[in-house]
Write a protein that holds these residues in place. Structure first.
Motif, PDB file in Angstrom:
ATOM      1  N   HIS A 299     -14.483 -25.318   1.792  1.00 48.24           N
ATOM      2  CA  HIS A 299     -15.233 -24.089   1.547  1.00 48.24           C
ATOM      3  C   HIS A 299     -16.458 -23.918   2.446  1.00 48.24           C
TER       4      HIS A 299
ATOM      5  N   TRP B 271     -22.736 -16.731   0.778  1.00 45.08           N
ATOM      6  CA  TRP B 271     -21.533 -16.976  -0.009  1.00 45.08           C
ATOM      7  C   TRP B 271     -21.890 -17.561  -1.381  1.00 45.08           C
TER       8      TRP B 271
ATOM      9  N   GLN C  53     -16.680 -25.597  -5.699  1.00 45.97           N
ATOM     10  CA  GLN C  53     -16.791 -24.641  -4.598  1.00 45.97           C
ATOM     11  C   GLN C  53     -18.258 -24.402  -4.235  1.00 45.97           C
TER      12      GLN C  53
ATOM     13  N   ALA D  99     -14.476 -30.394  -1.111  1.00 45.03           N
ATOM     14  CA  ALA D  99     -14.959 -29.019  -1.245  1.00 45.03           C
ATOM     15  C   ALA D  99     -15.799 -28.614  -0.039  1.00 45.03           C
TER      16      ALA D  99
END
Length: 636
Positions: free
Chosen positions: A211, A223, A157, A207
């Protein structure tokens, strides 16, 4: 003076060059660099010197030019040594590779700008420049340093968000762009998963699509920081350490000490698990030792975990740990700044290649008066308790030796206007009148009777024999059963020199093995279960032999201090009045930070406090234990 062009590295791979004056400090460089970057808040940011030996923070008053000079000198030294080695091997090789140049060696050292103090680890700053710098530092901590217990799922992630920052929105068919896996995933996670490079590239691309897609670069950085901030280790500085306690409460795992804004953490070095957390509010004192790479945490008695009240760690970064703790918890700064022996620690005082001596705290007259009064009060308590044997009348005038008179003769002429704490004769003291100062001070003759009142004739004889063994250990007597030879002074008079050689005419040369054997024989008598009176007598005899020695750095005095430090590391007096006298004596002598006597007093004081925590032992020490302790090295 011409300006210096210095290059400063950022953790995102960028470098910034600044023109600095030779008199500019690290604080000036931080201000200039922050202005060039557009960083509005420099609280917690610092410059680090990264060298092959390790990394260290530059203090605000360190001169940048001094660090550059040390780099250049070291580079020239290494260049000369490489050239000499190459010349010596010239007849073995037809071609000799060029020795590294000064510039190439200097590239091994650099300045790095990063955040050092994280006072609020749950808040993301509003300054976009600071967000970018913190994001780059977080990526460095996750991927390069592997400072967090990141699982494969979280690592992917984070890698997806990192790819969004680097490449923008996900585009099909760019799988080759993700093949540099080492820039996204830490080595530990890669080894644990066992995927190939292509498999990792496919996972990172997925990913990125899941994400990162649709997020701007700034949002992706926020984030990323939000995810990393969930870990308890975020903002903690980690240092290799080794637990030195008796019980293996952390197992046999290699550990790290983490200094966080709210607590000190003990972390497993392999998987970054937090093994223990010690909040600053639960820590009574934090002590570092000037002569050893040790750091001790002492917890309050009210701490719920009653089994771990005192923890000692060995670490080479004790000064940096102390500096960070002082920044996060100022109330603990006094404990480690003065240590057990009131020794000022100059935290990170110089560059790696040129350490200067630490500054010592000045000993004031008030300190001397206070501790002197404490020693006198302890002597009064011993006499009032009627446990001290009254000295014979003739000894009151003959115990002061010529050496002591000569050693102090210069004080009266040069310090007539000062208080002399060593010349009180107790003649006006109702309690100590019959126990003059020579009764408590160093002597070279054997004792006729014990210092304590001992009713058992066998124990009385053992106490007298024990003092003869102490004299033999120090070199004042050739043998415990042999009297002083003709070269020994009699009736308290000395030979014509009154120097170290005069004293050492009275002792025979002893080997290290003899010394250890003698120490074992003396301590065995004091560690028995029924030897409390002998143990108290032994400590009083050693206190006497380490009091008012005319030559503090003489080998005789050092031997006495070695024996006292060894005894303090094993046991303590059973009588509370003798224990109080021992503690006051050690504290008074520990004020002297220049002589070896003062250094041994500091070491003995630390040993005594450790023994009081563990309640001592009943077995005589081994030879390695004795050899280490008499050299001021603690044994655990």
């Amino acid at each position: 003076l011409r300006s210096l062009v210095c290059r400063f590295h950022l953790l995102d791979g960028r470098t910034k060059a600044l023109d600095l004056h030779p008199a500019d400090t690290a604080a000036d460089a931080v201000l200039s660099l922050a202005a060039k970057l557009g960083l509005r808040n420099i609280d917690g940011w610092a410059l680090f010197e990264v060298a092959p030996e390790g990394e260290r923070v530059l203090r605000s008053h360190d001169y940048v030019a001094d660090v550059l000079t040390l780099w250049e000198l070291r580079a020239r030294s290494e260049s000369k040594s490489s050239s000499s080695v190459a010349s010596s091997n010239n007849h073995h090789q037809s071609t000799i590779p060029n020795s590294p140049s000064v510039d190439s060696i200097a590239t091994n050292c650099r300045f790095v700008f990063k955040k050092r103090l994280f006072r609020n680890t749950n808040e993301i700053p509003r300054d976009t420049v600071e967000v970018s710098l913190l994001y780059a530092q977080a990526v460095h901590s996750v991927v390069r340093m592997d400072e967090f217990p990141v699982s494969e799922r979280i690592a992917l992630q984070l890698a997806g968000l990192q790819a969004q920052v680097l490449m923008g929105d996900f585009v099909e068919g760019r799988i080759r762009s993700y093949e540099d896996v080492e820039n996204y995933i830490s080595a530990r996670v890669r080894r644990a998963a066992g995927h190939s490079s292509m498999e990792w590239a496919v996972k990172i691309a997925d990913a990125h699509r899941l994400h990162g897609y649709g997020k701007s670069s700034l949002v992706a950085k926020v984030w990323y920081l939000s995810l990393v901030m969930q870990y308890p280790l975020y903002g903690a500085a980690l240092f290799p350490a080794q637990y030195k306690g008796v019980l293996a409460i952390f197992g046999n795992l290699p550990i790290l000490l983490g200094v966080h804004s709210a607590a000190i953490l003990v972390v497993a070095a392999t998987d970054k698990r937090v093994l223990a957390t010690y909040r600053y509010s639960d820590i009574e004192t934090l002590t570092i030792y000037p002569t050893e790479s040790l750091l001790t945490l002492k917890m309050f008695k009210e701490t719920p975990d009653a089994s771990n009240k005192c923890l000692t760690f060995e670490t080479l970064q004790k000064e940096e740990i102390a500096s960070l703790v002082a920044a996060y918890s100022p109330q603990h700064s006094t404990g480690f700044a003065f240590g057990m022996a009131n020794s000022m620690v100059d935290v990170m005082s110089t560059p790696v290649a040129n350490q200067r001596p630490r500054r010592l705290l000045k000993m004031t007259l008030e300190d001397r008066l206070r501790l002197h009064t404490e020693v006198i009060n302890c002597r009064r308590a011993l006499v009032t308790a009627n446990i001290m044997r009254k000295p014979a009348a003739e000894h009151q005038t003959k115990w002061r030796t010529t050496l002591r008179r000569l050693g102090r003769s210069g004080k009266t002429n040069s310090k007539n206007n000062q208080i002399n704490l060593d010349d009180d004769d107790y003649s006006h003291d109702e309690i100590l009148r019959n126990y003059p100062r020579p009764f408590w001070a160093y002597i070279k003759e054997p004792l006729v009777s014990s210092l304590l009142v001992i009713s058992d004739p066998d124990l009385e004889a053992a106490a007298v024999t024990m003092f003869e063994q102490i004299l033999s250990y120090s070199g004042l007597r050739n043998d415990t059963n042999q009297s002083d030879n003709s070269s020994t002074t009699t009736n308290g008079s000395s030979t014509s020199g009154s120097s170290n050689e005069d004293e050492w005419c009275m002792r025979a040369t002893q080997s290290e093995q003899n010394q250890i054997r003698q120490a074992q024989a003396i301590l065995e008598k004091c560690l028995g279960g029924d030897a409390d009176i002998l143990r108290n007598e032994f400590f009083l005899q050693l206190i006497r032999q380490t009091t008012d020695h005319p030559i503090p750095n003489s080998r005789v005095n050092i031997r006495h201090w070695q024996l006292l430090a060894l005894a303090c590391s094993l046991t303590q007096p059973s009588d509370r009045r003798v224990l109080a006298y021992l503690h006051a004596h050690l504290r008074r002598c520990a004020l002297d930070q220049i002589t070896r006597e003062g250094q041994y007093a500091q070491f003995a004081l630390r040993n005594l406090q450790g023994t009081l925590e563990t309640r001592g032992r009943r077995l005589a020490p081994s030879r390695p234990e004795i050899a280490a302790t008499i050299q001021c090295r603690r044994v655990y």
